[in-house]
Design an enzyme around this catalytic site. Structure first.
Site, PDB file in Angstrom:
ATOM      1  N   LYS A 281     -28.972  -2.827 -74.501  1.00  0.00           N
ATOM      2  CA  LYS A 281     -28.382  -2.221 -75.692  1.00  0.00           C
ATOM      3  C   LYS A 281     -29.478  -1.859 -76.696  1.00  0.00           C
ATOM      4  O   LYS A 281     -30.533  -2.489 -76.704  1.00  0.00           O
ATOM      5  CB  LYS A 281     -27.428  -3.227 -76.358  1.00  0.00           C
ATOM      6  CG  LYS A 281     -26.119  -3.421 -75.644  1.00  0.00           C
ATOM      7  CD  LYS A 281     -25.225  -4.372 -76.421  1.00  0.00           C
ATOM      8  CE  LYS A 281     -23.898  -4.569 -75.715  1.00  0.00           C
ATOM      9  NZ  LYS A 281     -23.076  -3.341 -75.647  1.00  0.00           N
ATOM     10  N   ARG A 355     -15.746  -6.305 -67.569  1.00  0.00           N
ATOM     11  CA  ARG A 355     -14.807  -6.061 -66.463  1.00  0.00           C
ATOM     12  C   ARG A 355     -15.271  -6.740 -65.188  1.00  0.00           C
ATOM     13  O   ARG A 355     -14.476  -7.101 -64.333  1.00  0.00           O
ATOM     14  CB  ARG A 355     -14.623  -4.546 -66.296  1.00  0.00           C
ATOM     15  CG  ARG A 355     -15.889  -3.813 -65.974  1.00  0.00           C
ATOM     16  CD  ARG A 355     -15.794  -2.317 -66.251  1.00  0.00           C
ATOM     17  NE  ARG A 355     -16.004  -2.001 -67.669  1.00  0.00           N
ATOM     18  CZ  ARG A 355     -15.975  -0.767 -68.162  1.00  0.00           C
ATOM     19  NH1 ARG A 355     -15.709   0.250 -67.376  1.00  0.00           N
ATOM     20  NH2 ARG A 355     -16.171  -0.567 -69.438  1.00  0.00           N
TER      21      ARG A 355
HETATM   22  N1  BES Z   1     -19.186  -6.096 -75.309  1.00  0.00           N
HETATM   23  C1  BES Z   1     -19.311  -4.699 -75.150  1.00  0.00           C
HETATM   24  C2  BES Z   1     -18.253  -3.915 -75.918  1.00  0.00           C
HETATM   25  C3  BES Z   1     -18.439  -3.878 -77.406  1.00  0.00           C
HETATM   26  C4  BES Z   1     -19.413  -3.093 -77.961  1.00  0.00           C
HETATM   27  C5  BES Z   1     -17.606  -4.588 -78.219  1.00  0.00           C
HETATM   28  C6  BES Z   1     -19.559  -3.053 -79.336  1.00  0.00           C
HETATM   29  C7  BES Z   1     -17.736  -4.527 -79.583  1.00  0.00           C
HETATM   30  C8  BES Z   1     -18.732  -3.771 -80.149  1.00  0.00           C
HETATM   31  C9  BES Z   1     -19.167  -4.310 -73.675  1.00  0.00           C
HETATM   32  O1  BES Z   1     -19.661  -5.219 -72.779  1.00  0.00           O
HETATM   33  C10 BES Z   1     -19.921  -3.048 -73.495  1.00  0.00           C
HETATM   34  O2  BES Z   1     -21.109  -3.083 -73.644  1.00  0.00           O
HETATM   35  N2  BES Z   1     -19.232  -1.967 -73.179  1.00  0.00           N
HETATM   36  C11 BES Z   1     -19.839  -0.708 -73.022  1.00  0.00           C
HETATM   37  C12 BES Z   1     -19.216  -0.043 -71.805  1.00  0.00           C
HETATM   38  C13 BES Z   1     -19.943   1.192 -71.367  1.00  0.00           C
HETATM   39  C14 BES Z   1     -21.290   0.829 -70.825  1.00  0.00           C
HETATM   40  C15 BES Z   1     -19.093   1.885 -70.324  1.00  0.00           C
HETATM   41  C16 BES Z   1     -19.589   0.112 -74.276  1.00  0.00           C
HETATM   42  O3  BES Z   1     -18.509  -0.021 -74.865  1.00  0.00           O
HETATM   43  O4  BES Z   1     -20.499   0.814 -74.697  1.00  0.00           O
HETATM   44 MN    MN Z   2     -21.733  -4.911 -72.418  1.00  0.00          MN
END
Ligand code: BES
Ligand code: MN
Ligand code: ZN
Length: 499
Positions: A281, A355
């Site tokens: 991230k 997931r």
């Molecule tokens: N934990 C995150 C989702 C999230 C992001 C929750 C910011 C709250 C605030 C999740 O694991 C994630 O990183 N999801 C990605 C999915 C994408 C790579 C398809 C996302 O939402 O960017």
């Molecule tokens: Mn994630």
């Protein structure tokens, strides 16, 4: 955590009822009658003077703190606006105001004259439950890792003066439900607020065992990585592969119902820190990914509430706990793993890890032959784009279950909004190298994430709550304890204990 105690009473004479703070809601233009008139007389006409002088006109949102009289040390006037416009939403605002103003005093107890408001009879217990929950949740403070935590609030006891039309037993039940939900909210906040270096998968496992030791109707089992490997949980294990913290699959079983009765299963995403893994991230706000176990925290909170309320149903709480980190042993984009269901997954983005842990936990849950299964997860940033923070995203493969959850959310004012799980969205998960990819295309990210999960729940009543927007606040930073309110109400409803 010391708790505020709640009770319901019918008050014969408000003038002599002793309290550190009499909370008196008043409708605009309605004059003083009953408890209000008695209090006014006891304080030498202070209330009618404030009205006459125009210092207080009982507009919605208005408040005025007066010196007390009779048995009351203080009198807090709260404006309710016009009686015919006063509904559930107005009652919630009144409760919020009462909580804020009472907590600003040094009062150790309060007596809330809810008998003064004009509410439909079915709205009164719901309001009492809300009052108790929010009073309790407002008393939360984070202490775990600060050397000089802010002092605890003074308030210890809240008495509610209820009108004769509401049986005290019912009022007491509503308060007990709200208080338990509020405690559950605080349990969830406390876990979710902990930093990732304290709240690891192993920490969550220990908390679960502690919870089990304290309750004879709760049994706890923790599956270690070795056992998960034997079970074929290649998807879940692919997430912890890059971390020094081993994953844990935590199972908490509450047997409040008949033996053999099908349980309601709650499955929580318990990513104790989500760095994104190799699909790292960006740095901004990455600290907030310690909240990525908010779903797991809500499972702990809802279970704590259900146990406290002795709900006569069976519940299984499952937490899929892991840390998502990059390293030489981490899963890489393009890797293909085999889930416990036998379905293979091409991991195109290691940041779509929620997931991956949930699908194996959902497959594992089948062994409990669930009456319903609900997973709760901070799953997608896309959910925040779609719904912001007011609503959790809801998906379900059965309309009845969706409606039950929506209704519970409305009742508890911890709302969810349903999004579609149409087949049309499923095709975006196609992969050339596995049965499915772990991400869809650029659009509808919250829906395609739910579509992924749905493939592991075809045989039972399943719903998914995406709480990415509702589980924590950004400023000031902190967990909200949502959706424990919704989940508690859902479980109370299943137990047939609706207010
Ligand atoms: N934990 C995150 C989702 C999230 C992001 C929750 C910011 C709250 C605030 C999740 O694991 C994630 O990183 N999801 C990605 C999915 C994408 C790579 C398809 C996302 O939402 O960017
Ligand atoms: Mn994630
Ligand atoms: Zn995540």
């Amino acid at each position: 955590m010391s708790r505020i105690r709640f009770s319901a009473r019918s008050i014969d004479n408000a003038g002599t009822a002793t309290t550190a703070c009499a909370v008196l809601p008043l409708h605009a233009g309605a004059g003083l009658s009953g408890s209000a008139r008695e209090l006014d007389e006891a304080c030498g006409g202070g209330i009618s003077d404030a009205l006459k002088l125009g210092d207080f006109s009982a507009k919605a949102g208005e408040s005025l703190l007066l010196p007390g009289g009779g048995g009351a040390r203080r009198i807090l006037l709260l404006g309710c606006g016009e009686a015919d416009k006063f509904d559930r939403a107005a009652a919630r605002k009144l409760c919020d105001k009462a909580i804020q103003k009472v907590r600003a005093t040094q009062a150790a107890d309060a007596l809330v004259y809810i008998n003064q408001v004009k509410l439909k009879s079915q709205d009164l217990p719901v309001t009492l439950a809300y009052l108790a929950r929010e009073f309790t949740a407002a008393s939360y403070r984070y202490t775990a890792t600060v050397s000089k935590p802010r002092p605890a609030g003074k308030l210890r006891r809240v008495v509610v003066a209820v009108p004769g039309s509401l049986p005290l037993r019912l009022a007491g039940r509503a308060l007990a439900q709200g208080s338990a939900a509020g405690h559950g909210v605080n349990v969830a906040k406390d876990l979710a607020n902990l930093p990732g270096n304290v709240c690891t998968p192993n920490y969550l496992a220990r908390e679960a065992r502690k919870f089990g030791r304290g309750n004879d109707k709760v049994s706890v089992q923790v599956l270690e990585e070795k056992k998960m490997r034997e079970l074929g949980m290649g998807s879940l294990l692919s997430v912890s592969a890059g971390s020094r913290e081993p994953a844990k699959l935590i199972v908490m079983q509450y047997s409040g119902g008949k033996r053999g009765e099908q349980p309601h299963v709650l499955v929580g995403k318990g990513i104790t820190f989500d760095s994104g893994g190799i699909s790292l991230k960006p740095g901004a706000k990455m600290d907030e990914m310690k909240f990525d176990m908010g779903g797991a925290a809500s499972v702990f909170g809802a279970l704590a509430a259900a146990v406290e309320l002795k709900l006569p149903i069976n519940i299984v709480g499952i937490v899929a706990a892991a840390e998502n980190m990059p390293s030489g042993t981490a899963t890489k984009p393009g890797d293909v793993v085999t889930s416990m269901s036998g379905k293979t997954i091409e991991i195109l983005n290691t940041d779509a890890e929620g997931r991956l842990v949930l699908c194996d936990a959902l497959t594992y849950a089948a062994r409990y032959k669930p009456a319903s299964i609900i997973d709760i997860a901070t799953l997608t940033g896309a959910c925040i784009v779609a719904l912001g923070s007011h609503a959790s995203g809801l998906f379900a493969n059965k309309d009845e279950l969706a409606e039950q959850l929506l209704a519970a959310g409305e009742e508890a004012h911890d709302r969810a909004w349903r999004l579609p799980l149409w087949d049309d969205y499923q095709s975006s998960l196609k992969s050339n190298f596995a049965d499915m990819a772990n991400i869809g295309g650029p659009g509808a990210g919250t829906i395609t994430a739910a579509c992924f999960l749905s493939r592991f729940c075809e045989d039972y009543n399943w719903a998914h709550l995406d709480i990415a927007g509702s589980a924590w606040d950004g400023a000031p930073k902190g967990a909200t304890g949502r959706p424990v309110g919704l989940l508690t109400q859902y479980l109370v409803d299943r137990a047939g204990k609706t207010l």
